[in-house]
Write a protein that holds these residues in place. Sequence first.
Motif, PDB file in Angstrom:
ATOM      1  N   GLN A  13      -5.655  -8.922  12.340  1.00  0.00           N
ATOM      2  CA  GLN A  13      -5.992 -10.171  12.492  1.00  0.00           C
ATOM      3  C   GLN A  13      -6.272 -10.153  13.747  1.00  0.00           C
ATOM      4  O   GLN A  13      -6.887 -10.290  14.446  1.00  0.00           O
ATOM      5  N   TYR A  14      -5.666  -9.330  14.140  1.00  0.00           N
ATOM      6  CA  TYR A  14      -5.541  -9.001  15.234  1.00  0.00           C
ATOM      7  C   TYR A  14      -6.684  -8.640  16.183  1.00  0.00           C
ATOM      8  O   TYR A  14      -7.674  -8.386  17.505  1.00  0.00           O
ATOM      9  N   MET A  15      -7.456  -7.586  15.443  1.00  0.00           N
ATOM     10  CA  MET A  15      -8.252  -6.684  15.575  1.00  0.00           C
ATOM     11  C   MET A  15      -9.612  -7.733  14.826  1.00  0.00           C
ATOM     12  O   MET A  15     -10.578  -7.510  15.981  1.00  0.00           O
ATOM     13  N   GLU A  16      -9.781  -8.288  14.194  1.00  0.00           N
ATOM     14  CA  GLU A  16     -10.521  -8.816  13.877  1.00  0.00           C
ATOM     15  C   GLU A  16     -10.854  -9.728  14.736  1.00  0.00           C
ATOM     16  O   GLU A  16     -12.734 -10.145  15.763  1.00  0.00           O
ATOM     17  N   LEU A  17      -9.541 -10.838  15.838  1.00  0.00           N
ATOM     18  CA  LEU A  17      -9.792 -11.441  16.845  1.00  0.00           C
ATOM     19  C   LEU A  17     -10.919 -10.791  17.981  1.00  0.00           C
ATOM     20  O   LEU A  17     -11.912 -11.433  18.538  1.00  0.00           O
ATOM     21  N   LEU A  18     -10.523  -9.666  18.237  1.00  0.00           N
ATOM     22  CA  LEU A  18     -10.981  -8.618  19.181  1.00  0.00           C
ATOM     23  C   LEU A  18     -12.744  -8.704  18.543  1.00  0.00           C
ATOM     24  O   LEU A  18     -13.080  -7.693  20.261  1.00  0.00           O
ATOM     25  N   GLY A  19     -12.844  -8.052  17.566  1.00  0.00           N
ATOM     26  CA  GLY A  19     -14.018  -7.495  17.380  1.00  0.00           C
ATOM     27  C   GLY A  19     -13.652  -6.224  17.093  1.00  0.00           C
ATOM     28  O   GLY A  19     -15.209  -6.075  16.650  1.00  0.00           O
ATOM     29  N   ASP A  20     -12.915  -6.421  16.761  1.00  0.00           N
ATOM     30  CA  ASP A  20     -13.051  -4.242  16.865  1.00  0.00           C
ATOM     31  C   ASP A  20     -13.048  -4.075  15.426  1.00  0.00           C
ATOM     32  O   ASP A  20     -12.452  -2.869  14.708  1.00  0.00           O
ATOM     33  N   LEU A  21     -12.443  -4.666  14.636  1.00  0.00           N
ATOM     34  CA  LEU A  21     -12.409  -4.688  13.422  1.00  0.00           C
ATOM     35  C   LEU A  21     -13.557  -3.940  11.758  1.00  0.00           C
ATOM     36  O   LEU A  21     -14.470  -4.515  11.821  1.00  0.00           O
ATOM     37  N   PRO A  22     -13.332  -2.569  11.688  1.00  0.00           N
ATOM     38  CA  PRO A  22     -14.032  -2.553  11.211  1.00  0.00           C
ATOM     39  C   PRO A  22     -13.942  -2.782   9.955  1.00  0.00           C
ATOM     40  O   PRO A  22     -13.352  -3.364   9.023  1.00  0.00           O
ATOM     41  N   GLN A  23     -15.516  -2.305   8.991  1.00  0.00           N
ATOM     42  CA  GLN A  23     -15.854  -3.236   7.297  1.00  0.00           C
ATOM     43  C   GLN A  23     -14.711  -2.856   7.261  1.00  0.00           C
ATOM     44  O   GLN A  23     -14.300  -1.319   6.557  1.00  0.00           O
ATOM     45  N   SER A  24     -13.255  -3.198   6.393  1.00  0.00           N
ATOM     46  CA  SER A  24     -11.913  -2.567   5.395  1.00  0.00           C
ATOM     47  C   SER A  24     -12.103  -3.852   4.335  1.00  0.00           C
ATOM     48  O   SER A  24     -12.263  -4.615   3.472  1.00  0.00           O
ATOM     49  N   HIS A  25     -11.557  -2.413   3.455  1.00  0.00           N
ATOM     50  CA  HIS A  25     -10.734  -2.536   2.199  1.00  0.00           C
ATOM     51  C   HIS A  25      -9.376  -2.561   1.970  1.00  0.00           C
ATOM     52  O   HIS A  25      -9.049  -1.565   2.578  1.00  0.00           O
ATOM     53  N   ILE A  26      -8.823  -3.581   1.074  1.00  0.00           N
ATOM     54  CA  ILE A  26      -6.782  -2.812   1.091  1.00  0.00           C
ATOM     55  C   ILE A  26      -6.921  -2.482  -0.472  1.00  0.00           C
ATOM     56  O   ILE A  26      -7.460  -3.849  -1.667  1.00  0.00           O
ATOM     57  N   LEU A  27      -6.605  -1.627  -0.752  1.00  0.00           N
ATOM     58  CA  LEU A  27      -5.843  -1.310  -2.056  1.00  0.00           C
ATOM     59  C   LEU A  27      -4.073  -1.178  -2.144  1.00  0.00           C
ATOM     60  O   LEU A  27      -3.447  -0.167  -0.695  1.00  0.00           O
ATOM     61  N   ALA A  28      -3.528  -1.802  -2.791  1.00  0.00           N
ATOM     62  CA  ALA A  28      -2.367  -2.288  -2.481  1.00  0.00           C
ATOM     63  C   ALA A  28      -1.692  -2.532  -4.104  1.00  0.00           C
ATOM     64  O   ALA A  28      -2.051  -2.288  -5.264  1.00  0.00           O
ATOM     65  N   CYS A  29      -0.110  -1.991  -4.001  1.00  0.00           N
ATOM     66  CA  CYS A  29       0.152  -2.161  -5.118  1.00  0.00           C
ATOM     67  C   CYS A  29       1.649  -2.333  -4.725  1.00  0.00           C
ATOM     68  O   CYS A  29       2.297  -2.654  -3.308  1.00  0.00           O
ATOM     69  N   VAL A  30       2.579  -3.624  -5.912  1.00  0.00           N
ATOM     70  CA  VAL A  30       3.593  -4.397  -5.707  1.00  0.00           C
ATOM     71  C   VAL A  30       4.815  -3.127  -5.268  1.00  0.00           C
ATOM     72  O   VAL A  30       4.902  -2.522  -6.965  1.00  0.00           O
ATOM     73  N   PRO A  31       5.460  -3.075  -4.918  1.00  0.00           N
ATOM     74  CA  PRO A  31       6.160  -2.280  -5.037  1.00  0.00           C
ATOM     75  C   PRO A  31       7.993  -2.883  -5.861  1.00  0.00           C
ATOM     76  O   PRO A  31       7.956  -3.467  -5.963  1.00  0.00           O
ATOM     77  N   LYS A  32       8.353  -1.618  -6.513  1.00  0.00           N
ATOM     78  CA  LYS A  32       9.090  -2.499  -7.126  1.00  0.00           C
ATOM     79  C   LYS A  32      10.649  -1.786  -6.300  1.00  0.00           C
ATOM     80  O   LYS A  32      11.995  -2.923  -6.376  1.00  0.00           O
ATOM     81  N   ARG A  33      11.324  -0.871  -5.873  1.00  0.00           N
ATOM     82  CA  ARG A  33      12.047   0.113  -5.263  1.00  0.00           C
ATOM     83  C   ARG A  33      12.363  -0.153  -4.049  1.00  0.00           C
ATOM     84  O   ARG A  33      10.999   0.706  -2.990  1.00  0.00           O
ATOM     85  N   ILE A  34      12.742  -0.467  -3.025  1.00  0.00           N
ATOM     86  CA  ILE A  34      12.585  -0.501  -1.253  1.00  0.00           C
ATOM     87  C   ILE A  34      13.507  -0.378  -1.123  1.00  0.00           C
ATOM     88  O   ILE A  34      14.734  -1.586  -0.496  1.00  0.00           O
ATOM     89  N   GLU A  35      15.028   0.616  -1.621  1.00  0.00           N
ATOM     90  CA  GLU A  35      16.057   0.924  -0.513  1.00  0.00           C
ATOM     91  C   GLU A  35      16.377   2.205   0.441  1.00  0.00           C
ATOM     92  O   GLU A  35      14.953   3.146   0.429  1.00  0.00           O
ATOM     93  N   GLN A  36      16.940   1.527   1.273  1.00  0.00           N
ATOM     94  CA  GLN A  36      16.927   2.553   3.021  1.00  0.00           C
ATOM     95  C   GLN A  36      17.576   3.829   2.465  1.00  0.00           C
ATOM     96  O   GLN A  36      17.760   4.013   1.662  1.00  0.00           O
TER      97      GLN A  36
END
Length: 177
Positions: free
Chosen positions: A105-128
Motif C-alpha cells: 500500500q505504501y509503495m502504491e501511494l508513492l507510485g513505485d509498486l510494480p504490477q503485482s500478484h499475490i500467491l498465498a496459502c492459509v497456514p496451519k502451524r505457526i509455532e515459534q
Amino acid sequence: MKFLVLGIGNIVFADEGLGVHLCKQIEKNYLFKSDSHSIDFIDGGTLALQLSYIIAQYDKMIVIDCIDADDAKPGDVFFFPYEAMPKKVSWSGSAHEVEMLQTLQYMELLGDLPQSHILACVPKRIEQMSFKLSEELINASKIMEDTLIKHLKSEGFDCEKIADYSLQDLANLSYKN
C-alpha cells in the motif's frame, strides 16, 4: 521486463516460512529462460518495508506469503492481482514486524509498486522455533508451484525442471542459508 518472485515469511515459525521456502524451491528446481524478460528470486523474510527500494526496481512481481481469509481453512491457496484483492483476505496474524500488505500500500501511494500478484496459502502451524511444515501446507505448496509455473509461462518464460528439492528439506536447511 524485470520480474521479481518475492518470498515473504518467518522461517522459524513453521508454516509462516512458506513464502521463503517456496521461493527457494522454485528457484532451485527450475531454470527460467526468456528472450525479453529477466527474473529474480528474493528471500524477503520479514523485512517488508525495507524491501521497498528493491521492489521498486521491477516491472512485475509475484509475492509468495501466508494469509488469513474468511471462511478458509489451512492449505487453501489464493492467487490474485494485488489490485483485485478479495475483501475476505488479510495478512493479519502473521509473524512479520510490518505487514507486507502495508508495504504494498505504501509503495502504491508513492507510485513505485510494480504490477503485482499475490500467491498465498492459509497456514496451519505457526509455532515459534519450528521448521516442521504441516501436511496441509506441503500439499498446498504443490498447487502453488503449479500456479506460479503456469503464470510465468503465460508471461513468456520457458520453464525447465532441473531438480527435485522438497519443501520440507529446504525448510530444514533454511536456517543455514
